[in-house]
Design a protein around this motif. Structure first.
Motif, PDB file in Angstrom:
ATOM      1  N   ASP A 566       0.854  -1.194   0.000  1.00 59.78           N
ATOM      2  CA  ASP A 566       0.000   0.000   0.000  1.00 59.78           C
ATOM      3  C   ASP A 566       0.881   1.232   0.000  1.00 59.78           C
ATOM      4  O   ASP A 566       2.098   1.149   0.178  1.00 59.78           O
ATOM      5  N   ASN A 567       0.237   2.368  -0.189  1.00 56.93           N
ATOM      6  CA  ASN A 567       0.943   3.652  -0.164  1.00 56.93           C
ATOM      7  C   ASN A 567       0.488   4.488   1.016  1.00 56.93           C
ATOM      8  O   ASN A 567       0.368   5.714   0.927  1.00 56.93           O
ATOM      9  N   GLY A 568       0.246   3.800   2.141  1.00 55.13           N
ATOM     10  CA  GLY A 568      -0.306   4.481   3.307  1.00 55.13           C
ATOM     11  C   GLY A 568       0.730   5.197   4.147  1.00 55.13           C
ATOM     12  O   GLY A 568       1.801   5.586   3.661  1.00 55.13           O
ATOM     13  N   LYS A 569       0.440   5.310   5.429  1.00 55.54           N
ATOM     14  CA  LYS A 569       1.260   6.110   6.339  1.00 55.54           C
ATOM     15  C   LYS A 569       2.612   5.452   6.644  1.00 55.54           C
ATOM     16  O   LYS A 569       3.556   6.135   7.008  1.00 55.54           O
ATOM     17  N   GLY A 570       2.688   4.122   6.515  1.00 52.27           N
ATOM     18  CA  GLY A 570       3.928   3.442   6.881  1.00 52.27           C
ATOM     19  C   GLY A 570       4.048   3.257   8.384  1.00 52.27           C
ATOM     20  O   GLY A 570       3.147   3.595   9.157  1.00 52.27           O
ATOM     21  N   ILE A 571       5.169   2.710   8.822  1.00 50.94           N
ATOM     22  CA  ILE A 571       5.387   2.413  10.236  1.00 50.94           C
ATOM     23  C   ILE A 571       6.713   3.012  10.641  1.00 50.94           C
ATOM     24  O   ILE A 571       7.708   2.954   9.897  1.00 50.94           O
ATOM     25  N   VAL A 618       8.231   1.759   5.112  1.00 51.22           N
ATOM     26  CA  VAL A 618       8.959   3.030   5.134  1.00 51.22           C
ATOM     27  C   VAL A 618       7.966   4.111   5.537  1.00 51.22           C
ATOM     28  O   VAL A 618       6.876   4.223   4.954  1.00 51.22           O
ATOM     29  N   LEU A 619       8.310   4.888   6.524  1.00 51.83           N
ATOM     30  CA  LEU A 619       7.408   5.907   7.044  1.00 51.83           C
ATOM     31  C   LEU A 619       7.021   6.883   5.932  1.00 51.83           C
ATOM     32  O   LEU A 619       7.867   7.369   5.189  1.00 51.83           O
ATOM     33  N   ASN A 620       5.682   7.102   5.828  1.00 51.55           N
ATOM     34  CA  ASN A 620       5.074   8.036   4.876  1.00 51.55           C
ATOM     35  C   ASN A 620       5.148   7.559   3.421  1.00 51.55           C
ATOM     36  O   ASN A 620       4.749   8.299   2.516  1.00 51.55           O
TER      37      ASN A 620
END
Length: 632
Positions: A566-571, A618-620
């Motif tokens: 996905d292209n979400g918020k990341g961790i 990856v964050l963001n």
């Protein structure tokens, strides 16, 4: 009789059986160990004796080789010295009288007061070896023999061409008596000197004439000799002039023998089987009685053979340069006779061990029997209804655990009886509540279908589509199957994503890429949907309109790979590392990423520790979760 003993003492008495079995095992084991111990010592003694036998035989062969080499060295010196070979050949070809004239002519024509002669050379050889007995120069054509011996300082002539009896006398004096050491005679007789102190130039090296006859009474024995004979040829004509025979005293072989064993035999035989050593009266001039058996015995290796009615270990060797056969015979009984003391010691120790083991076994089993009888008596009391019976627990062994468990059983049984009726009432009440709480799944399906039809009839088609997707998902989840096909799992994910897309309208898009050939393979149920749900809860950005999730199904060698990205918020990195560590833990925790760990645990249980899911983020920028299972 045996049946009565069994019925009375063993049939209903376990510990008597244990005593009998343990005693039998102990006695059999000790006897077996004793037998093997005795056999070990016997084999060890036999091997030691056979090694010593091999060593002695090798020494005897080495001794014979040394004498042969010495004889060859003497002969080689004769051939290498021009004077010695010339005089020896002249003597053998022309006879003694012509040789005397030849020596006188040679001395007269020389300008020296001293000339070398045969006697000096041959007498000198007796200093080199105490076992050197005779040196014989033999002329078959002239029929004489010149013999140098260890007991005389000059040679003696035996000319049987003129007096045939001298041939027999030569043989008797050659073999008939034990000769004293040459060196002891040297001190008694000095060389003849002239008046001016020089050696006597007389060329005679032979003591001529008939000497005193040798004593041939029964007090003497033929001396055991072995002889090395070499042909003497003329250097000019290469014709045979005669022979040189060098005799060695075979009794020197006795020095090669070690400590003797009763009944052992050490023999040296010639090719005819006649005994060369030792010179025993029983074998004097005779063939060894067991000579015919040697043909079947392997050379240079001890072998058990029946000799004179008893088993003996015989080794036969013919490795010496003389071609003589060396025989060593060791009676087996003589080797193992001294083991009687060891045998008695082993027997006494074995008996003491058997008595000790039987005594310890009896008292140990008797003690266990008494404790067991106490438990049996307590069981009979409980059988009669006395639930207050208790056993003493004074040890932590198996019987102690049985006693402790027995006491606990009695206490639990007593408590169980006291609350039996209350427990029965509570059980019936619980069953009633469970029956009332049950809801049929098809009742929910029918209800959802009524709501969907109502929404469609009112024109609310999107609500009807959502209710249909929800009902399909619910029907999929209540199935009792653990493993489903990839098509079924992906179709369930598609319905869930479609339901969510309608909810968020244009804020979420999804893409599914799957190789149609992989749709029929199996995969664990609910292995992908919880990962999508995790993204919708933690990763989607509702303020964005480009939220996207990609599901890819592919094959990597013999593995089925499903990647959800996905292209979400990341961790955040710290949280990602914590999740990865939790996924490697053995048990599911009550906190953290429960959905991911639930999938991980079920995958490992179903497919093994080498399979499961991995997560990277990856964050963001987004998150990628990869599921890897065997292609099945």
């Amino acid at each position: 009789m045996f049946k009565q003993i069994y019925q009375k003492h063993f049939k209903k008495k376990l510990f008597n059986k244990l005593i009998a079995v343990y005693s039998f095992i102990a006695v059999a084991s000790l006897l077996t160990v004793s037998v093997f111990a005795y056999q070990y010592f016997a084999r060890n003694d036999i091997n030691t004796a056979l090694l010593e036998q091999q060593r002695i035989v090798d020494n005897m062969n080495r001794y014979l080789d040394q004498k042969y080499d010495l004889a060859q060295a003497i002969t080689q010196q004769v051939f290498q010295d021009n004077m010695l070979i010339r005089d020896t050949v002249y003597l053998l070809e022309q006879g003694y009288e012509q040789y005397i004239r030849y020596r006188l002519d040679t001395y007269s024509s020389s300008n020296v007061f001293f000339t070398r002669n045969l006697q000096d050379f041959y007498v000198l050889q007796f200093w080199k070896d105490p076992d050197l007995q005779n040196i014989n120069l033999i002329s078959p054509t002239k029929q004489f023999a010149l013999m140098y011996s260890a007991q005389a300082l000059s040679g003696k002539m035996y000319d049987w061409s003129k007096e045939p009896g001298l041939n027999e006398q030569w043989r008797r004096e050659r073999y008939g008596f034990q000769n004293p050491s040459y060196m002891s005679q040297k001190a008694k007789q000095a060389g003849t000197e002239t008046k001016n102190g020089t050696a006597d130039p007389a060329p005679s090296d032979v003591e001529q004439g008939v000497q005193e006859p040798v004593n041939t009474t029964d007090t003497t024995r033929d001396m055991p000799l072995f002889t090395v004979t070499t042909r003497i040829s003329s250097p000019e004509t290469l014709l045979t002039a005669g022979h040189i025979s060098i005799d060695f005293n075979a009794n020197g072989i006795a020095r090669q023998l070690g400590s003797s064993i009763r009944g052992e035999q050490w023999l040296v035989l010639n090719p005819k089987g006649e005994i060369v050593y030792p010179a025993q009266a029983a074998y004097d001039g005779q063939v060894w009685p067991n000579f015919d058996k040697l043909a079947s015995i392997n050379r240079n290796k001890s072998q058990a053979v029946d000799l004179d009615g008893q088993k003996s270990y015989v080794i036969v060797s013919k490795t010496n340069k003389l071609g003589l056969t060396v025989v060593g015979a060791l009676p087996q009984a003589a080797i193992t006779d001294h083991l009687s003391g060891i045998r008695n010691t082993i027997g006494i120790v074995t008996i003491l061990c058997i008595v000790t083991v039987l005594t310890l076994t009896y008292f140990s089993v008797l003690h266990l029997s008494r404790r067991t009888q106490t438990i049996v008596k307590a069981m009979k009391k409980v059988q009669d209804g006395n639930l207050n019976t208790r056993l003493p627990v004074d040890r932590e062994d198996e019987l102690g655990l049985i006693s402790e468990s027995f006491n606990k059983m009695c206490e639990d049984l007593k408590q169980y009886i006291n609350r039996f009726y209350k427990s029965e009432l509570k059980q019936k009440h619980a069953e009633l509540i469970a029956l009332q709480a049950q809801i049929k799944p098809h009742f929910l399906f029918n209800t959802l279908e009524v709501i969907r039809m109502r929404a469609i009839s009112q024109g609310v088609h999107d609500v009807g589509e959502m209710i249909y997707s929800l009902a399909s998902m619910f029907r999929h989840m209540v199935k009792d199957k653990t493993v489903i096909t990839v098509n079924e799992e992906i179709e369930n994910c598609r319905r869930y994503l479609e339901l969510t897309r309608i909810r968020y309208r244009d804020k979420l898009q999804y893409t599914i890429h799957m190789d149609e050939r992989l749709g029929g393979y199996n995969i664990m149920k609910l292995s992908v949907q919880p990962i999508i749900e995790n993204y919708l809860v933690h990763g989607i950005g509702l303020e964005r309109t480009d939220n996207h999730i990609l599901i890819e199904v592919m094959q990597s060698e013999e593995e089925l790979v499903i990647r959800i990205s996905d292209n979400g918020k990341g961790i955040e990195p710290e949280r990602l590392k914590q999740i990865q560590q939790e996924l490697d833990e053995a048990q599911i925790q009550d906190h953290g990423s429960l959905g991911l760990k639930n999938i991980q645990e079920r995958l490992r249980i179903l497919y093994g520790e080498s399979y499961g899911l991995t997560i990277d983020s990856v964050l963001n920028l987004g998150t990628i979760v990869t599921i890897c299972v065997p292609l099945n």
